[in-house]
Design a protein around this motif. Sequence first.
Motif, short mmCIF file in Angstrom:
data_model
loop_
_atom_site.label_atom_id
_atom_site.label_comp_id
_atom_site.label_asym_id
_atom_site.label_seq_id
_atom_site.Cartn_x
_atom_site.Cartn_y
_atom_site.Cartn_z
N THR A 408 39.46 34.99 51.23
CA THR A 408 38.84 34.80 49.93
C THR A 408 37.32 34.99 49.99
O THR A 408 36.72 35.12 51.07
CB THR A 408 39.16 33.39 49.39
OG1 THR A 408 38.61 32.42 50.29
CG2 THR A 408 40.65 33.19 49.27
N THR A 412 36.60 35.51 44.28
CA THR A 412 38.07 35.50 44.19
C THR A 412 38.54 34.92 42.85
O THR A 412 38.06 33.87 42.40
CB THR A 412 38.67 34.68 45.35
OG1 THR A 412 38.36 35.33 46.59
CG2 THR A 412 40.19 34.57 45.21
N LYS A 413 39.49 35.63 42.27
CA LYS A 413 40.11 35.19 41.01
C LYS A 413 41.61 35.37 41.15
O LYS A 413 42.09 36.40 41.64
CB LYS A 413 39.57 36.03 39.85
CG LYS A 413 40.19 35.70 38.49
CD LYS A 413 39.65 36.63 37.41
CE LYS A 413 40.31 36.38 36.07
NZ LYS A 413 39.81 37.33 35.03
N THR A 415 45.37 35.14 39.12
CA THR A 415 46.12 35.02 37.87
C THR A 415 47.59 35.34 38.14
O THR A 415 47.93 35.98 39.13
CB THR A 415 45.60 35.97 36.77
OG1 THR A 415 45.53 37.30 37.30
CG2 THR A 415 44.23 35.56 36.27
N PRO A 423 43.17 32.17 34.30
CA PRO A 423 42.91 32.05 35.74
C PRO A 423 43.52 30.77 36.30
O PRO A 423 43.50 29.71 35.65
CB PRO A 423 41.38 32.02 35.83
CG PRO A 423 40.90 32.63 34.55
CD PRO A 423 41.92 32.25 33.52
N GLU A 455 42.21 38.99 42.94
CA GLU A 455 41.01 39.80 42.90
C GLU A 455 39.92 39.16 43.77
O GLU A 455 39.84 37.95 43.87
CB GLU A 455 40.52 39.95 41.47
CG GLU A 455 41.53 40.59 40.54
CD GLU A 455 41.11 40.56 39.08
OE1 GLU A 455 40.46 41.52 38.62
OE2 GLU A 455 41.43 39.55 38.41
#
Length: 458
Positions: A408, A412-413, A415, A423, A455
């Motif tokens: 990470t 960092t995201k 979903t 999120p 992400e």
Amino acid sequence: MALNFVPIISWTALVTVFISGRGCAARYTADWKSLDARPLPAWFDEAKIGIFVHWGVFSVPAFGEYSEWFWYWWESKKRAEEVEFMRKNYPTGFEYTDFAHKFHAEFFNPDSWAELFHASGAKYVVFTSKHHEGFTNWPSPTSWNWNSVDVGPHRDLVAELAVAIRNRSLHFGLYHSLFEWYNPLFLLDEASGFKTQNFVAWRTLPDLVNLVKVYKPELIWSDGDWLASDEYWNSTQFLAWLYNDSPVKDVVVTNDRWGKGCYCKHGGYYNCADRYTPGKLPGHKWEKCQSIDTRSWGYRRNMQLSEVMDLPSIIKDMVYVVAMGGNYLLNIGPAADGMIAPVFEERLRGLGAWLGINKEAIYASKPWRIQTENSTVTVWYTAKNSTVYAIMLGWPSTQPLELTSPKTSKATKVTLLDYPNVPLKWAPLTQAAGLLILMPAMPASRGNAWTLKLEGVV
């Protein structure tokens, strides 16, 4: 009447004369080193999912395991089931060729087929032009009275489906068997130890060229190659013409079944054995063909529900293939009247519904640096650009979900593709790698699989 010997040089010379003077800069020569160096057209790897369709005269008896081989099982008497089936249900003197008159395809609606295939989420369709029985689903100039226009449906099935498939913006491909069990020309060549090539010169190559010129398939799924070498089939000469001078030279994709010993070694992409499932990431583009009816490629009237893949099994299989860099070619066998069994339709529409939510993790994706890991559920990874997708085969039984592989960052995201605008809360697992994800309430999924979009991870 004696048949003239037709050596390899005839086709080679024909191709040479045909292409000489074309003035093209880069050309492929008729050898595997050159042909195997051809880049695979990008559309194939991006497509990921196709539909395989096995349909022919074998769809009339529609009986027994691997029903598309019915003629061989019956004629050779290698299996008692088919012999007994014919004894009980058909009169003495009934020939396999008589089944063609019962292949009416009266309910065949190519637009309905194309709508279903599009709804499944597939991006290409591979349709049987000719199986090992030799019956052609188009008016082959070399197959008088043993084709779908002269007998049976009295329709050009290849042409009708090609138009419908392309109207749905899907890629159209053709399955073609190089050999035929009981063609006299092939049997003569076989008896010679394949030192003669009468069948290749008078049947196989003319049919392949005719299919390419008339229907312009974007994929040729070759089969029936295993009894003789690629030299006998003149495969490299045909492929050199296909890649250099045919009307589909820039887009056509081919598989690896072009002669004994070629599979998993030569060709555009690899099928290897049926239902090929590699245990590690292959170094070459590949495809798994898998039938929804696990015991046959052609339709079987004696098919049992327990022998049919359920939707979670199909999605699990497909996700494995895509995460390992392959394409997934899912087969159905329509009935002789042109109807697709409701259970097949239900599976295909279910697959399309799942892909409607999770498609960005599948189409045009690439294998990630790690293919899979096991947490409280099995997770398979795919990647696209800088985004990683973690496809969960099942819902985690405990909170939070632990993933050990992603590294990470502050960006960092996370979903869930079912809730793309929400999120999820997460925390690092360790300083080196991994994350803990607080999962939301479980959304419905008929396929028992869900996708996390990660992400800002590496």
